[in-house]
Design an enzyme around this catalytic site. Structure first.
Site, PDB file in Angstrom:
ATOM      1  N   LYS A 159      -3.111   2.997   5.873  1.00  0.00           N
ATOM      2  CA  LYS A 159      -2.049   4.056   5.927  1.00  0.00           C
ATOM      3  C   LYS A 159      -2.683   5.183   5.169  1.00  0.00           C
ATOM      4  O   LYS A 159      -2.390   6.474   5.695  1.00  0.00           O
ATOM      5  CB  LYS A 159      -0.557   3.435   5.366  1.00  0.00           C
ATOM      6  CG  LYS A 159       0.039   2.446   6.132  1.00  0.00           C
ATOM      7  CD  LYS A 159       1.102   2.103   5.584  1.00  0.00           C
ATOM      8  CE  LYS A 159       1.350   1.399   4.259  1.00  0.00           C
ATOM      9  NZ  LYS A 159       0.817   0.219   3.838  1.00  0.00           N
TER      10      LYS A 159
ATOM     11  N   ARG B  74      11.279   0.757   2.603  1.00  0.00           N
ATOM     12  CA  ARG B  74      10.655  -0.740   2.571  1.00  0.00           C
ATOM     13  C   ARG B  74      11.660  -1.924   2.874  1.00  0.00           C
ATOM     14  O   ARG B  74      11.326  -3.077   2.781  1.00  0.00           O
ATOM     15  CB  ARG B  74       9.833  -1.118   1.176  1.00  0.00           C
ATOM     16  CG  ARG B  74       8.333  -0.538   1.227  1.00  0.00           C
ATOM     17  CD  ARG B  74       7.659  -0.530  -0.194  1.00  0.00           C
ATOM     18  NE  ARG B  74       6.412  -1.065  -0.031  1.00  0.00           N
ATOM     19  CZ  ARG B  74       5.224  -0.352  -0.380  1.00  0.00           C
ATOM     20  NH1 ARG B  74       5.571   0.763  -0.297  1.00  0.00           N
ATOM     21  NH2 ARG B  74       3.994  -0.868  -0.691  1.00  0.00           N
TER      22      ARG B  74
ATOM     23  N   ARG C 200     -11.077  -2.823  -1.702  1.00  0.00           N
ATOM     24  CA  ARG C 200     -10.551  -1.559  -1.930  1.00  0.00           C
ATOM     25  C   ARG C 200     -10.714  -0.919  -3.091  1.00  0.00           C
ATOM     26  O   ARG C 200     -10.598  -1.893  -4.094  1.00  0.00           O
ATOM     27  CB  ARG C 200      -9.089  -1.551  -1.654  1.00  0.00           C
ATOM     28  CG  ARG C 200      -8.338  -0.292  -1.767  1.00  0.00           C
ATOM     29  CD  ARG C 200      -7.261  -0.162  -0.999  1.00  0.00           C
ATOM     30  NE  ARG C 200      -5.864  -0.741  -1.595  1.00  0.00           N
ATOM     31  CZ  ARG C 200      -4.702  -0.670  -1.256  1.00  0.00           C
ATOM     32  NH1 ARG C 200      -4.431  -0.056  -0.083  1.00  0.00           N
ATOM     33  NH2 ARG C 200      -3.779  -1.179  -1.864  1.00  0.00           N
TER      34      ARG C 200
ATOM     35  N   ARG D 188      -7.270  -1.281  -8.065  1.00  0.00           N
ATOM     36  CA  ARG D 188      -5.915  -1.008  -8.582  1.00  0.00           C
ATOM     37  C   ARG D 188      -5.431  -2.491  -9.370  1.00  0.00           C
ATOM     38  O   ARG D 188      -5.926  -3.239  -8.801  1.00  0.00           O
ATOM     39  CB  ARG D 188      -4.849  -1.027  -7.332  1.00  0.00           C
ATOM     40  CG  ARG D 188      -4.941   0.722  -7.024  1.00  0.00           C
ATOM     41  CD  ARG D 188      -4.176   0.843  -5.637  1.00  0.00           C
ATOM     42  NE  ARG D 188      -2.827   0.117  -5.520  1.00  0.00           N
ATOM     43  CZ  ARG D 188      -2.120   0.110  -4.374  1.00  0.00           C
ATOM     44  NH1 ARG D 188      -2.302   1.093  -3.430  1.00  0.00           N
ATOM     45  NH2 ARG D 188      -0.981  -0.625  -4.275  1.00  0.00           N
TER      46      ARG D 188
ATOM     47  N   ARG E  79       3.206  -9.050  -2.548  1.00  0.00           N
ATOM     48  CA  ARG E  79       3.267  -7.881  -1.727  1.00  0.00           C
ATOM     49  C   ARG E  79       3.490  -8.142   0.054  1.00  0.00           C
ATOM     50  O   ARG E  79       4.176  -7.582   0.346  1.00  0.00           O
ATOM     51  CB  ARG E  79       2.517  -6.735  -2.072  1.00  0.00           C
ATOM     52  CG  ARG E  79       2.544  -6.087  -3.634  1.00  0.00           C
ATOM     53  CD  ARG E  79       1.087  -5.508  -4.178  1.00  0.00           C
ATOM     54  NE  ARG E  79       0.549  -4.498  -3.358  1.00  0.00           N
ATOM     55  CZ  ARG E  79      -0.482  -4.060  -3.123  1.00  0.00           C
ATOM     56  NH1 ARG E  79      -1.461  -4.667  -3.717  1.00  0.00           N
ATOM     57  NH2 ARG E  79      -0.824  -3.105  -2.562  1.00  0.00           N
TER      58      ARG E  79
HETATM   59  P1  AMP Z   1       1.727   0.696  -2.382  1.00  0.00           P
HETATM   60  O1  AMP Z   1       0.624   1.670  -2.844  1.00  0.00           O
HETATM   61  O2  AMP Z   1       2.528   1.459  -1.233  1.00  0.00           O
HETATM   62  O3  AMP Z   1       1.136  -0.234  -2.061  1.00  0.00           O
HETATM   63  O4  AMP Z   1       2.869   0.708  -3.409  1.00  0.00           O
HETATM   64  C1  AMP Z   1       2.345   0.042  -4.639  1.00  0.00           C
HETATM   65  C2  AMP Z   1       3.838  -0.587  -5.316  1.00  0.00           C
HETATM   66  O5  AMP Z   1       4.724   0.742  -5.540  1.00  0.00           O
HETATM   67  C3  AMP Z   1       4.441  -1.226  -4.374  1.00  0.00           C
HETATM   68  O6  AMP Z   1       3.912  -2.718  -4.599  1.00  0.00           O
HETATM   69  C4  AMP Z   1       5.946  -1.313  -5.329  1.00  0.00           C
HETATM   70  O7  AMP Z   1       6.078  -2.166  -6.508  1.00  0.00           O
HETATM   71  C5  AMP Z   1       6.061   0.176  -5.471  1.00  0.00           C
HETATM   72  N1  AMP Z   1       6.699   0.882  -4.217  1.00  0.00           N
HETATM   73  C6  AMP Z   1       5.986   1.626  -3.556  1.00  0.00           C
HETATM   74  N2  AMP Z   1       6.952   2.113  -2.567  1.00  0.00           N
HETATM   75  C7  AMP Z   1       7.939   1.418  -2.786  1.00  0.00           C
HETATM   76  C8  AMP Z   1       9.277   1.534  -2.312  1.00  0.00           C
HETATM   77  N3  AMP Z   1       9.578   2.081  -1.255  1.00  0.00           N
HETATM   78  N4  AMP Z   1      10.470   0.678  -2.614  1.00  0.00           N
HETATM   79  C9  AMP Z   1      10.143  -0.003  -3.627  1.00  0.00           C
HETATM   80  N5  AMP Z   1       8.824  -0.124  -4.369  1.00  0.00           N
HETATM   81  C10 AMP Z   1       8.001   0.514  -3.891  1.00  0.00           C
END
Ligand code: AMP
Length: 210
Positions: free
Chosen positions: A15, A90, A124, A157, A168
């Site tokens: 993404k 989400r 990554r 990360r 996740r």
């Molecule tokens: P990502 O970079 O998209 O993998 O997001 C990293 C982390 O941010 C996720 O594992 C959640 O802890 C938090 N996060 C990102 N987007 C959301 C969302 N829409 N709702 C809740 N937590 C989020």
């Protein structure tokens, strides 16, 4: 008509890689919830302190925090012609909150198997300054450990550990993936084979906006 585009898919589906290109080509802001949260953690803001534990454990940040943040962001004038939104919604509560603000016009579902997600996340690397994303084998930086775009250091990360990733992916399948049904009813879902090479995924995405 505004193009309100969602990027949808499991961790490691690409993404971030595709979203940056798409937002540049369409001249729309690229809004990444995870990046906004990580920036808050880095700056040690009040929100950052509240959410750090959730993020590092691979759990969702509470809806109230997330919905308020995104609601404010997509109401800014630079989003009038639309946006490319990565990481939101989400779950159903978030999807309903978004529907109440703007209609989603495209949901790009980049589909990959969990096994691919696990392999990709292990390699990554993300730049510390702006969250640009690399893969050590499939999309390496020109200079080892240095971001091509802004020259900052590349790191793994904190939530790209095996334990947080399992959590996740579980949340993705339980809470996020079912949203496809919600958006299919609205006729805005476009599924793309994310197992392909980066350039081929990009071709498929571009074809949707040609
Ligand atoms: P990502 O970079 O998209 O993998 O997001 C990293 C982390 O941010 C996720 O594992 C959640 O802890 C938090 N996060 C990102 N987007 C959301 C969302 N829409 N709702 C809740 N937590 C989020």
């Amino acid at each position: 008509m505004a193009r309100n585009i969602l990027l949808f898919g499991p961790q490691g589906s690409g993404k971030g890689t595709q979203g940056e290109k798409l937002s540049a080509v369409l001249h729309l802001p690229y809004i990444v919830t995870g990046n906004i949260f990580r920036e808050n953690i880095k700056q040690n803001t009040a929100i950052g302190q509240t959410i750090k534990g959730y993020i590092n454990a691979g759990k969702l940040v509470p809806d109230q925090v997330t919905n308020t943040m995104i609601g404010e962001r997509i109401s800014q004038p630079d989003c009038h012609a639309g946006f490319v939104l990565d990481g939101f919604p989400r779950n159903l509560v978030q999807a309903e909150a978004l529907d109440a603000i703007v209609p989603v016009t495209h949901l790009l579902h980049i589909a990959i198997q969990d096994q691919s997600a696990i392999q990709r996340i292990a390699e990554r690397r993300t730049c510390v300054a702006n969250g640009h994303v690399y893969h050590l084998t499939f999309n390496p930086p020109k200079v080892s450990n240095v971001c091509d775009v802004d020259g900052s250091e590349l790191k793994q990360r904190d939530d790209d550990t095996a334990a947080a990733l399992t959590q996740r992916l579980t949340i993705y399948h339980q809470e996020t993936e079912p949203l496809l049904g919600h958006y299919q009813k609205l006729g805005v879902v476009y599924t793309i084979n994310g197992e392909q090479a980066i350039a081929d995924v990009w071709k498929d995405i571009q074809a949707l906006f040609a």
